[in-house]
Design a protein around this motif. Structure first.
Motif, short mmCIF file in Angstrom:
data_model
loop_
_atom_site.label_atom_id
_atom_site.label_comp_id
_atom_site.label_asym_id
_atom_site.label_seq_id
_atom_site.Cartn_x
_atom_site.Cartn_y
_atom_site.Cartn_z
N ALA A 188 0.79 -1.18 -0.10
CA ALA A 188 0.00 0.23 0.16
C ALA A 188 0.77 1.44 0.01
O ALA A 188 0.44 2.49 0.21
N SER A 189 2.06 1.13 -0.32
CA SER A 189 2.94 2.33 -0.18
C SER A 189 2.85 3.53 -1.12
O SER A 189 2.96 4.49 -0.57
N GLY A 190 2.20 3.09 -2.18
CA GLY A 190 1.80 4.27 -2.99
C GLY A 190 0.75 5.09 -2.49
O GLY A 190 0.80 6.31 -2.58
N ALA A 191 -0.30 4.48 -1.94
CA ALA A 191 -1.40 4.98 -1.23
C ALA A 191 -0.93 5.86 -0.09
O ALA A 191 -1.29 6.94 0.19
N ILE A 192 0.06 5.05 0.78
CA ILE A 192 0.48 5.78 1.87
C ILE A 192 1.39 7.05 1.55
O ILE A 192 1.41 8.23 2.33
N TYR A 193 2.09 7.07 0.46
CA TYR A 193 2.69 8.40 0.31
C TYR A 193 1.91 9.57 -0.22
O TYR A 193 2.00 10.68 -0.03
N GLY A 194 0.75 8.96 -1.01
CA GLY A 194 -0.31 10.10 -1.11
C GLY A 194 -0.62 10.73 0.28
O GLY A 194 -1.00 11.95 0.27
N LEU A 195 -1.07 9.83 1.11
CA LEU A 195 -1.53 10.32 2.50
C LEU A 195 -0.52 11.22 3.10
O LEU A 195 -0.52 12.17 3.85
N LEU A 196 0.82 10.83 2.91
CA LEU A 196 2.07 11.71 3.46
C LEU A 196 1.87 13.16 2.92
O LEU A 196 1.96 14.24 3.55
N VAL A 197 1.66 13.14 1.48
CA VAL A 197 1.38 14.29 0.84
C VAL A 197 0.42 15.32 1.35
O VAL A 197 0.44 16.64 1.64
#
Length: 246
Positions: free
Chosen positions: A158-167
């Protein structure tokens, strides 16, 4: 954990169930991971299903820790509908960017092999069987060969989605202080998040990673990019929480 929101909790449970299930049914990983889209193993559901699969305990731990930490704050502010839309959009966006980069890497190697006398049909048949010829390494540079074969490696997480959450978190709470495990000094989100995204971009371009191998760096960058574009669009158009809760 007491502040975990309902949607984040449901995503957490689903990820854990998928992880446990994959330990008992190893074939599930091959079916649900994201395969290269020109491969016979690619299925239409994989851009979504790969987000619930993880490669190991540390992989799922860090992703779920970030989901709970940042996702709950965002869901509190947005509500469940907008949060889910954002989460899955970033995850699918990460898959698209990752697949696009893999397409370039694969065809860069394929075109080089064909121009050196190898038959395209034979190359593709071998690759679909999960094989390659050692003679390819005499034609391709080590980097091109590694990128071509790496493009065919299934992707999970889920890292791609997680990076979106970080942004999104950095957009909404820029002065919140965050810390990496190996950096004891807290860093404001508006510096921390761009820094970690740039680190992934550097690793993706150069192939050098301080976090080790087997990481889909461009998927991370893709999720962050989609997150940034959505946050920029929403901010520009002032999408309200009520718009999503009707």
């Amino acid at each position: 954990m007491n502040n975990m929101t309902d949607t984040v909790k449901q995503l957490l449970i689903l990820n854990i169930l998928f992880f446990i299930g994959a330990q008992f049914v190893p074939q599930a990983t091959d079916l649900l991971a994201l395969h290269y889209f020109e491969s016979d193993k690619f299925k239409l559901w994989q851009p979504i299903s790969h987000m619930f699969m993880h490669g190991g305990l540390m992989h799922i731990f860090f992703n779920m820790f970030a989901l709970v930490s940042f996702g709950s704050a965002l869901e509190h502010f947005w509500g469940p509908k907008k949060f889910l839309f954002f989460y899955f959009s970033c995850g699918i966006g990460a898959a698209l960017i990752h697949s696009g980069i893999n397409y370039y890497y694969f065809h860069d190697g394929l075109n080089t092999l064909v121009s050196n006398g190898f038959k395209e049909t034979e190359i593709l048949n071998l690759i679909n069987e999960g094989k390659f010829m050692t003679s390819w390494q005499a034609v391709l540079s080590p980097n091109t060969f590694e990128n071509m074969i790496g493009a065919l490696t299934p992707t999970v997480g889920a890292s791609g989605a997680i990076y979106g959450l970080l942004v999104a978190f950095a957009f909404m709470f820029p002065n919140a202080e965050l810390a990496l495990l190996f950096i004891p000094v807290p860093i404001k989100a508006k510096y921390f998040v761009p820094g970690i995204v740039l680190l992934d971009l550097f690793s993706g371009v150069t192939g050098y990673s301080i976090f080790g191998g087997g990481i889909a760096h461009f998927a991370h960058v893709g999720g962050a990019l989609f997150g940034f574009l959505m946050m920029w669009y929403w901010k520009k158009n002032q999408f309200s929480k009520n718009r999503w809760d009707r």
